[in-house]
Design a protein around this motif. Structure first.
Motif: not given
Lengths: 223, 314
Positions: B239-253
């Motif tokens: 559980l996080t305070e900041q929005r996590p980055t996802t794998s597909w977002e990293m590949a092609n936001a």
């Protein structure tokens, strides 16, 4: 070499242009045709046997597209192989390979228009404008159309060899568009389309090498 | 909207019980034939979760045949071809399996799978699954709401998001030897999405344990989002305070946003999302069916996105 007939090496080398040989029935072209149509046969058989997997639309589209590209590369391999290895008998197969590539391209396009889009012209138009890979693929097909249409000897004579040859250079941009079309449509794994693109670039570059440079014979023995 | 009421009849009540049972048996047999020694869990232990009660969230649409559900998978950890996971996923060892739960929770812990799953809370949920590639399936999952799990570990007041991670082990997951995506596979949800009763932590399908290629032993199913949000083979939940980055977002936001809600009006650069091909039942000549907003779960989830520009937050 299957096509060698007991006439002369010279006749064999010049066969495709001078028609010195080729009076008797030869089985090489029918064989090539059969081999090249086998993937299609397997696809059709699998379709009716329910063996195309969960998404037949995707399988049919991908397979016909990949075979079109493979055969396009095979067509483009004829000239450099024939020139660099002085293997002129290969020219005999160039037209058939080109027409086969075009035929798989037609099927590929039909899969998209019919099975994928259901002939919904508005959506097809929107797709063309929005998605570069669709535009590229369609352009490649449009460039191949006049080549297929001018493939017979009679039309070739009517056009004149020079004009015909100039027209048929359209295969280069068509193949480039097709290869980039493949590259743009994959989601993440660009390995396979890059291989196709690499082979294509090699085949194009090989056209710059001097004639016969990879042959054991020093110069062409056509005269 | 297709369904007026948010609850529809459970699958077992729609079909006469006799037909239903024989269909079950047939499917189990098909599974055994298909799986053989290849698919652990399938056909071996027959209907492990057969007792799981049906859910009011289930759809009554025809199910996608088991063979398609288990042979047509996007699970790049086992190869990028659709049939690769079914062929390669046998190398995944699902026992023992532990999940690390941490971040903004008052009781962080690493918990074994047996401890995580409370059999009494398992239910069968028949959900539509819509892939971003333009195809869909209807799958009877077995699982429990993610909310139940998160509550056990007590998120703190600073928890805004939930981040998930798939196992990273190239020996077990040979696809990870190639940098197709930035491994391990990462996904995330906003906390209210994660707490939504439709969000399912899933351990089975068709009454059995998940086959490896479907994300064994523990995966997420978020039915109103594109399939890639439903992360497989989970080993870490933070559980996080900041929005996590996802794998597909990293590949092609530009193509894969954090939300990735099923939305026929927001096009993906590669595929129109207006229509979809329902796998398994439709003929090639049948037109693709229109895709529903939030994959048909709008009545339950639309309020989560009230006031948001879904074109911007795709």
């Amino acid at each position: 070499m299957a096509s060698r007939l007991p006439i002369s090496t010279r006749g064999w080398i010049c066969a495709s242009t001078t028609k010195v040989v080729g009076t008797g029935w030869r089985w090489d072209k029918p064989l090539l045709l059969m081999v090249a149509l086998m993937p299609l046969g397997i696809l059709i058989w699998s379709l009716f046997a329910g063996q195309l997997g969960a998404n037949p639309l995707e399988t049919l589209t991908h397979e016909t597209g990949e075979w079109a590209l493979r055969l396009l590369l095979a067509t483009l391999a004829v000239t450099p192989l024939a020139r660099l290895f002085l293997w002129t008998g290969l020219y005999r197969y160039r037209r058939m390979l080109g027409l086969l590539a075009f035929s798989y391209g037609v099927l590929h396009l039909l899969c998209y228009l019919w099975f994928d889009q259901g002939w919904l012209l508005v959506e097809i138009g929107r797709d063309l404008l929005k998605r570069p890979f669709i535009l590229l693929g369609m352009s490649a097909f449009v460039l191949l159309l006049p080549l297929a249409a001018t493939s017979t000897d009679r039309i070739r004579r009517w056009l004149g060899a020079r004009r015909w040859r100039r027209l048929h250079r359209l295969i280069y941009p068509a193949a480039l568009l097709a290869a980039v079309h493949f590259l743009l449509l994959v989601k993440a794994d660009r390995f396979e389309p890059l291989i196709y693109l690499g082979i294509l670039l090699l085949l194009l570059a090989a056209r710059g090498l001097p004639t016969g440079c990879l042959s054991r014979r020093s110069s062409p023995r056509t005269s | 909207m297709r369904t007026r009421r948010p609850y529809s009849l459970p699958w077992s009540q729609v079909t006469p019980e006799k037909t239903y049972l024989s269909r079950r048996r047939l499917l189990a047999a098909a599974g055994a034939m298909l799986g053989g020694g290849l698919l652990p869990g399938l056909g071996v232990a027959s209907s492990r979760f057969a007792g799981a009660p049906a859910s009011r969230f289930s759809t009554d649409e025809p199910l996608t045949p088991l063979k398609h559900v288990t042979s047509y998978n996007n699970f790049y950890e086992f190869g990028t071809g659709k049939d690769d996971p079914a062929r390669n996923a046998h190398t995944l060892k699902t026992t023992p399996w532990a999940v690390e739960i941490g971040g903004e929770v008052t009781r962080p812990a690493t918990v074994g799978l047996e401890e995580l799953i409370q059999p009494a809370h398992l239910e069968e949920r028949i959900y539509r699954l819509r892939c971003v590639e333009g195809w869909s399936m209807v799958i009877p999952w077995v699982g429990f709401p993610l909310a139940d799990l998160l509550k056990r570990f007590q998120p703190t007041s600073r928890a805004n998001y939930v981040a998930f991670e798939t196992l990273y082990d190239p020996e077990q997951m040979p696809g990870q030897k190639r940098p197709v995506l930035d491994w391990p596979y990462r996904e995330g949800l906003r906390l209210d999405e994660a707490m939504h009763p439709l969000t399912l932590l899933t351990v089975g399908l068709y009454g059995n344990e998940l086959p490896n290629q479907n994300g064994a032993p523990l995966r997420l199913v978020v039915p109103w989002k594109y399939g890639f949000k439903s992360i497989k083979s989970i080993v870490r939940i933070r559980l996080t305070e900041q929005r996590p980055t996802t794998s597909w977002e990293m590949a092609n936001a530009r193509e894969y946003g954090f939300y990735s809600n099923v939305n026929p009006e927001v096009d993906h650069p590669r595929w129109s999302q207006a229509r979809e091909r329902r796998l398994g039942e439709e003929s090639l000549f049948q037109k693709k069916r229109p895709t529903l907003m939030f994959n048909g779960y709008g009545e339950q989830v639309a309020h989560l996105y009230q006031g948001m520009d879904l074109r911007k937050y795709y």
